[in-house]
Motif scaffolding. Sequence first.
Motif, PDB file in Angstrom:
ATOM      1  N   LEU A   1       0.829  -1.220   0.000  1.00 54.61           N
ATOM      2  CA  LEU A   1       0.000   0.000   0.000  1.00 54.61           C
ATOM      3  C   LEU A   1       0.859   1.264   0.000  1.00 54.61           C
ATOM      4  N   VAL A   2       2.011   1.211   0.722  1.00 53.63           N
ATOM      5  CA  VAL A   2       2.920   2.372   0.742  1.00 53.63           C
ATOM      6  C   VAL A   2       3.406   2.635  -0.691  1.00 53.63           C
ATOM      7  N   LEU A   3       3.762   1.552  -1.386  1.00 57.31           N
ATOM      8  CA  LEU A   3       4.277   1.680  -2.758  1.00 57.31           C
ATOM      9  C   LEU A   3       3.204   2.217  -3.718  1.00 57.31           C
TER      10      LEU A   3
ATOM     11  N   LEU B   1      16.662   0.629   6.949  1.00 59.85           N
ATOM     12  CA  LEU B   1      16.492   1.269   5.637  1.00 59.85           C
ATOM     13  C   LEU B   1      15.259   2.182   5.629  1.00 59.85           C
ATOM     14  N   VAL B   2      14.162   1.701   6.242  1.00 57.94           N
ATOM     15  CA  VAL B   2      12.941   2.525   6.289  1.00 57.94           C
ATOM     16  C   VAL B   2      13.204   3.799   7.108  1.00 57.94           C
ATOM     17  N   PHE B   3      13.911   3.652   8.248  1.00 51.00           N
ATOM     18  CA  PHE B   3      14.228   4.838   9.061  1.00 51.00           C
ATOM     19  C   PHE B   3      15.097   5.822   8.271  1.00 51.00           C
TER      20      PHE B   3
ATOM     21  N   GLN C   1      -0.345  12.038  -9.611  1.00 50.44           N
ATOM     22  CA  GLN C   1      -1.232  13.208  -9.458  1.00 50.44           C
ATOM     23  C   GLN C   1      -0.436  14.512  -9.420  1.00 50.44           C
ATOM     24  N   MET C   2       0.804  14.433  -8.869  1.00 52.80           N
ATOM     25  CA  MET C   2       1.612  15.652  -8.762  1.00 52.80           C
ATOM     26  C   MET C   2       2.138  16.082 -10.131  1.00 52.80           C
ATOM     27  N   GLY C   3       2.378  15.106 -11.009  1.00 53.65           N
ATOM     28  CA  GLY C   3       2.856  15.395 -12.367  1.00 53.65           C
ATOM     29  C   GLY C   3       4.125  16.228 -12.406  1.00 53.65           C
TER      30      GLY C   3
HETATM   31  C1  HEM Z   1      10.032   2.952   2.680  1.00 49.82           C
HETATM   32  C2  HEM Z   1       9.360   3.649   1.825  1.00 49.82           C
HETATM   33  C3  HEM Z   1       8.767   5.004   2.061  1.00 49.82           C
HETATM   34  C4  HEM Z   1       8.734   5.803   3.173  1.00 49.82           C
HETATM   35  C5  HEM Z   1       9.349   5.532   4.530  1.00 49.82           C
HETATM   36  C6  HEM Z   1       7.979   6.990   2.833  1.00 49.82           C
HETATM   37  C7  HEM Z   1       7.699   8.029   3.704  1.00 49.82           C
HETATM   38  C8  HEM Z   1       6.929   9.124   3.398  1.00 49.82           C
HETATM   39  C9  HEM Z   1       6.561  10.186   4.306  1.00 49.82           C
HETATM   40  C10 HEM Z   1       6.966  10.249   5.786  1.00 49.82           C
HETATM   41  C11 HEM Z   1       5.817  11.106   3.631  1.00 49.82           C
HETATM   42  C12 HEM Z   1       5.193  12.410   4.167  1.00 49.82           C
HETATM   43  C13 HEM Z   1       6.077  13.564   3.717  1.00 49.82           C
HETATM   44  C14 HEM Z   1       5.438  14.912   3.869  1.00 49.82           C
HETATM   45  O1  HEM Z   1       4.246  15.057   3.581  1.00 49.82           O
HETATM   46  O2  HEM Z   1       6.126  15.844   4.282  1.00 49.82           O
HETATM   47  C15 HEM Z   1       5.695  10.623   2.276  1.00 49.82           C
HETATM   48  C16 HEM Z   1       5.027  11.271   1.265  1.00 49.82           C
HETATM   49  C17 HEM Z   1       5.086  10.910  -0.063  1.00 49.82           C
HETATM   50  N1  HEM Z   1       5.645   9.743  -0.579  1.00 49.82           N
HETATM   51 FE1  HEM Z   1       6.625   8.318   0.446  1.00 49.82          FE
HETATM   52  N2  HEM Z   1       7.598   6.895   1.517  1.00 49.82           N
HETATM   53  C18 HEM Z   1       8.068   5.709   1.018  1.00 49.82           C
HETATM   54  C19 HEM Z   1       7.923   5.217  -0.254  1.00 49.82           C
HETATM   55  C20 HEM Z   1       7.443   5.952  -1.313  1.00 49.82           C
HETATM   56  C21 HEM Z   1       7.431   5.524  -2.686  1.00 49.82           C
HETATM   57  C22 HEM Z   1       7.962   4.168  -3.162  1.00 49.82           C
HETATM   58  C23 HEM Z   1       6.894   6.535  -3.423  1.00 49.82           C
HETATM   59  C24 HEM Z   1       6.650   6.644  -4.882  1.00 49.82           C
HETATM   60  C25 HEM Z   1       6.883   5.743  -5.768  1.00 49.82           C
HETATM   61  C26 HEM Z   1       6.539   7.599  -2.498  1.00 49.82           C
HETATM   62  C27 HEM Z   1       5.958   8.799  -2.844  1.00 49.82           C
HETATM   63  C28 HEM Z   1       5.524   9.775  -1.955  1.00 49.82           C
HETATM   64  C29 HEM Z   1       4.859  11.011  -2.343  1.00 49.82           C
HETATM   65  C30 HEM Z   1       4.520  11.445  -3.753  1.00 49.82           C
HETATM   66  C31 HEM Z   1       4.591  11.711  -1.153  1.00 49.82           C
HETATM   67  C32 HEM Z   1       3.890  13.065  -1.004  1.00 49.82           C
HETATM   68  C33 HEM Z   1       4.938  14.157  -0.925  1.00 49.82           C
HETATM   69  C34 HEM Z   1       4.339  15.531  -0.711  1.00 49.82           C
HETATM   70  O3  HEM Z   1       3.125  15.653  -0.455  1.00 49.82           O
HETATM   71  O4  HEM Z   1       5.108  16.502  -0.784  1.00 49.82           O
HETATM   72  N3  HEM Z   1       6.897   7.205  -1.223  1.00 49.82           N
HETATM   73  N4  HEM Z   1       6.372   9.421   2.162  1.00 49.82           N
END
Ligand code: HEM
Length: 148
Positions: free
Chosen positions: A60-62, A136-138, A71-73
């Motif tokens: 689901l995270v992926l 790695l996640v941290f 959506q951000m394009g």
């Molecule tokens: C271990 C994997 C990941 C972690 C720990 C993670 C963590 C996070 C966190 C904490 C945010 C909130 C950031 C914020 O709003 O300030 C976020 C937002 C986001 N993540 Fe991830 N993410 C992961 C994987 C991914 C992957 C694989 C993608 C895309 C292929 C992705 C795309 C995004 C996008 C587009 C946002 C929104 C950013 C925004 O609103 O500015 N993430 N993620």
Amino acid sequence: MYGFWLFIHLSGLCVWLGSLVAVGILLSAMKKQIHSADVGALVKKTVRTFNFLTHPSAFLVLISGVLMLLQMGLGSDKPFWMIYMERVGGMVILLFIIVISIMGRRLVKRISGGGVQSASSSISSYVTGLAVSSALVFSIIFVVSGKY
Ligand code: HEM
């Protein structure tokens, strides 16, 4: 809709990372008592429940991350933290699902086989896999938090 996918992204992350840490700690404690048949059964149940919970949440995270990116394009105009999250995060998720599934299946098989020594070393490798995945996640959360 974007807000909904961000909610799914962060909720999936909470369940994934929370279960990684909790199951790592639980299995380390159970390893010392693995000679007991009851503890062996409990380890099997823990690994099965963990697989049921953690792989869908990692997936689901992926999916939610990819949908938000679409959506951000942004195209190629992305900050480093986002490229890191997309590429390293995507790779960690896929590797995690494959490697931890294989290790979990091997662990359950060894416990069913009854060998205490091999079950114990299999738990150690499994816990190491969980610890490496958590680290790695941290690291991704660190880069994303600082928006480097
Ligand atoms: C271990 C994997 C990941 C972690 C720990 C993670 C963590 C996070 C966190 C904490 C945010 C909130 C950031 C914020 O709003 O300030 C976020 C937002 C986001 N993540 Fe991830 N993410 C992961 C994987 C991914 C992957 C694989 C993608 C895309 C292929 C992705 C795309 C995004 C996008 C587009 C946002 C929104 C950013 C925004 O609103 O500015 N993430 N993620």
